[in-house]
Design a protein around this motif. Structure first.
Motif, PDB file in Angstrom:
ATOM      1  N   SER A 183       0.823  -1.219   0.000  1.00  0.00           N
ATOM      2  CA  SER A 183       0.000   0.000   0.000  1.00  0.00           C
ATOM      3  C   SER A 183       0.856   1.268   0.000  1.00  0.00           C
ATOM      4  O   SER A 183       0.440   2.290  -0.546  1.00  0.00           O
ATOM      5  CB  SER A 183      -0.959  -0.001   1.187  1.00  0.00           C
ATOM      6  N   HIS A 184       2.039   1.184   0.573  1.00  0.00           N
ATOM      7  CA  HIS A 184       2.925   2.361   0.605  1.00  0.00           C
ATOM      8  C   HIS A 184       3.362   2.798  -0.795  1.00  0.00           C
ATOM      9  O   HIS A 184       3.739   3.946  -1.000  1.00  0.00           O
ATOM     10  CB  HIS A 184       4.159   2.077   1.469  1.00  0.00           C
ATOM     11  N   LEU A 185       3.287   1.900  -1.770  1.00  0.00           N
ATOM     12  CA  LEU A 185       3.697   2.246  -3.132  1.00  0.00           C
ATOM     13  C   LEU A 185       2.739   3.239  -3.785  1.00  0.00           C
ATOM     14  O   LEU A 185       3.094   3.900  -4.761  1.00  0.00           O
ATOM     15  CB  LEU A 185       3.805   0.994  -3.997  1.00  0.00           C
ATOM     16  N   ALA A 186       1.532   3.344  -3.255  1.00  0.00           N
ATOM     17  CA  ALA A 186       0.559   4.283  -3.791  1.00  0.00           C
ATOM     18  C   ALA A 186       0.767   5.700  -3.263  1.00  0.00           C
ATOM     19  O   ALA A 186       0.214   6.645  -3.807  1.00  0.00           O
ATOM     20  CB  ALA A 186      -0.861   3.807  -3.448  1.00  0.00           C
ATOM     21  N   GLN A 187       1.560   5.846  -2.239  1.00  0.00           N
ATOM     22  CA  GLN A 187       1.719   7.140  -1.580  1.00  0.00           C
ATOM     23  C   GLN A 187       2.695   8.054  -2.327  1.00  0.00           C
ATOM     24  O   GLN A 187       3.625   7.596  -2.976  1.00  0.00           O
ATOM     25  CB  GLN A 187       2.191   6.934  -0.136  1.00  0.00           C
ATOM     26  N   ALA A 188       2.485   9.356  -2.154  1.00  0.00           N
ATOM     27  CA  ALA A 188       3.287  10.356  -2.866  1.00  0.00           C
ATOM     28  C   ALA A 188       4.760  10.291  -2.502  1.00  0.00           C
ATOM     29  O   ALA A 188       5.623  10.570  -3.336  1.00  0.00           O
ATOM     30  CB  ALA A 188       2.733  11.749  -2.588  1.00  0.00           C
ATOM     31  N   GLU A 189       5.071   9.906  -1.277  1.00  0.00           N
ATOM     32  CA  GLU A 189       6.460   9.902  -0.818  1.00  0.00           C
ATOM     33  C   GLU A 189       7.208   8.606  -1.135  1.00  0.00           C
ATOM     34  O   GLU A 189       8.325   8.393  -0.666  1.00  0.00           O
ATOM     35  CB  GLU A 189       6.536  10.214   0.678  1.00  0.00           C
ATOM     36  N   VAL A 190       6.630   7.746  -1.965  1.00  0.00           N
ATOM     37  CA  VAL A 190       7.236   6.441  -2.231  1.00  0.00           C
ATOM     38  C   VAL A 190       8.644   6.560  -2.820  1.00  0.00           C
ATOM     39  O   VAL A 190       9.539   5.808  -2.432  1.00  0.00           O
ATOM     40  CB  VAL A 190       6.344   5.555  -3.124  1.00  0.00           C
ATOM     41  N   LEU A 191       8.863   7.472  -3.746  1.00  0.00           N
ATOM     42  CA  LEU A 191      10.191   7.592  -4.355  1.00  0.00           C
ATOM     43  C   LEU A 191      11.238   7.944  -3.312  1.00  0.00           C
ATOM     44  O   LEU A 191      12.334   7.367  -3.297  1.00  0.00           O
ATOM     45  CB  LEU A 191      10.181   8.645  -5.467  1.00  0.00           C
ATOM     46  N   GLU A 192      10.913   8.854  -2.439  1.00  0.00           N
ATOM     47  CA  GLU A 192      11.844   9.252  -1.383  1.00  0.00           C
ATOM     48  C   GLU A 192      12.103   8.091  -0.421  1.00  0.00           C
ATOM     49  O   GLU A 192      13.250   7.813  -0.060  1.00  0.00           O
ATOM     50  CB  GLU A 192      11.267  10.445  -0.617  1.00  0.00           C
ATOM     51  N   ASN A 193      11.057   7.393  -0.032  1.00  0.00           N
ATOM     52  CA  ASN A 193      11.206   6.296   0.933  1.00  0.00           C
ATOM     53  C   ASN A 193      11.945   5.095   0.332  1.00  0.00           C
ATOM     54  O   ASN A 193      12.778   4.481   0.998  1.00  0.00           O
ATOM     55  CB  ASN A 193       9.847   5.864   1.462  1.00  0.00           C
ATOM     56  N   GLU A 194      11.638   4.759  -0.902  1.00  0.00           N
ATOM     57  CA  GLU A 194      12.280   3.605  -1.541  1.00  0.00           C
ATOM     58  C   GLU A 194      13.755   3.877  -1.816  1.00  0.00           C
ATOM     59  O   GLU A 194      14.550   2.961  -1.897  1.00  0.00           O
ATOM     60  CB  GLU A 194      11.549   3.223  -2.833  1.00  0.00           C
ATOM     61  N   ARG A 195      14.120   5.138  -1.960  1.00  0.00           N
ATOM     62  CA  ARG A 195      15.514   5.513  -2.205  1.00  0.00           C
ATOM     63  C   ARG A 195      16.412   5.105  -1.039  1.00  0.00           C
ATOM     64  O   ARG A 195      17.609   4.923  -1.203  1.00  0.00           O
ATOM     65  CB  ARG A 195      15.586   7.027  -2.432  1.00  0.00           C
TER      66      ARG A 195
END
Length: 136
Positions: A36-48
């Motif tokens: 579900s976190h992949l749908a969130q706006a901050e996903v690119l920052e968090n996955e980095r």
């Protein structure tokens, strides 16, 4: 059910609002969505913050543990294609959704081992997902 939701991250985030609303609808139905976190706006920052190996190990674990994989395939993504293939190889049922009018790879549309549906509204996509899950 435990549902792996696959969507584009680095390939493009133009359907981000759809991803968020779609995941929220499935969660409201009582499903568990580990991605579900992949749908969130901050996903690119968090996955980095994660190494590529960390992401791979986490995601294949989640695919192995899921009851089904649902992918939004209207935005091209190497990762989503890989996740679909991995899930099919693991014997998981797969539903691919694409917004009407979007071009989808023939590797997806030509594969009879998965279901592919188009939608014009969020509500249509949610109904198609519910129907898919109810038929498992």
């Amino acid at each position: 059910m435990n549902i792996y939701f696959a969507c584009s991250i680095t390939g493009g985030r133009e359907l981000e609002v759809f991803y968020q609303q779609f995941v929220a609808a499935l969660e409201a139905d009582g499903h568990i969505i580990p991605t579900s976190h992949l749908a969130q706006a901050e996903v690119l920052e968090n996955e980095r913050l994660l190494t590529p190996n960390d992401v791979y190990e986490r995601d294949v674990k989640w695919i192995r543990e899921c009851d089904a994989l649902i992918a939004e395939v209207g935005v091209p993504s190497h990762g989503v294609g890989y996740e679909i293939g991995f899930a099919l190889n693991a014997g998981k049922p797969v539903l691919c959704l694409a917004q009407q009018g979007r071009r989808v790879s023939k590797m997806i549309t030509g594969n009879h081992a998965l279901e592919i549906k188009t939608y014009s509204t969020l509500e249509e996509a949610v109904i198609q997902a519910r129907t898919f899950l109810n038929n498992l």
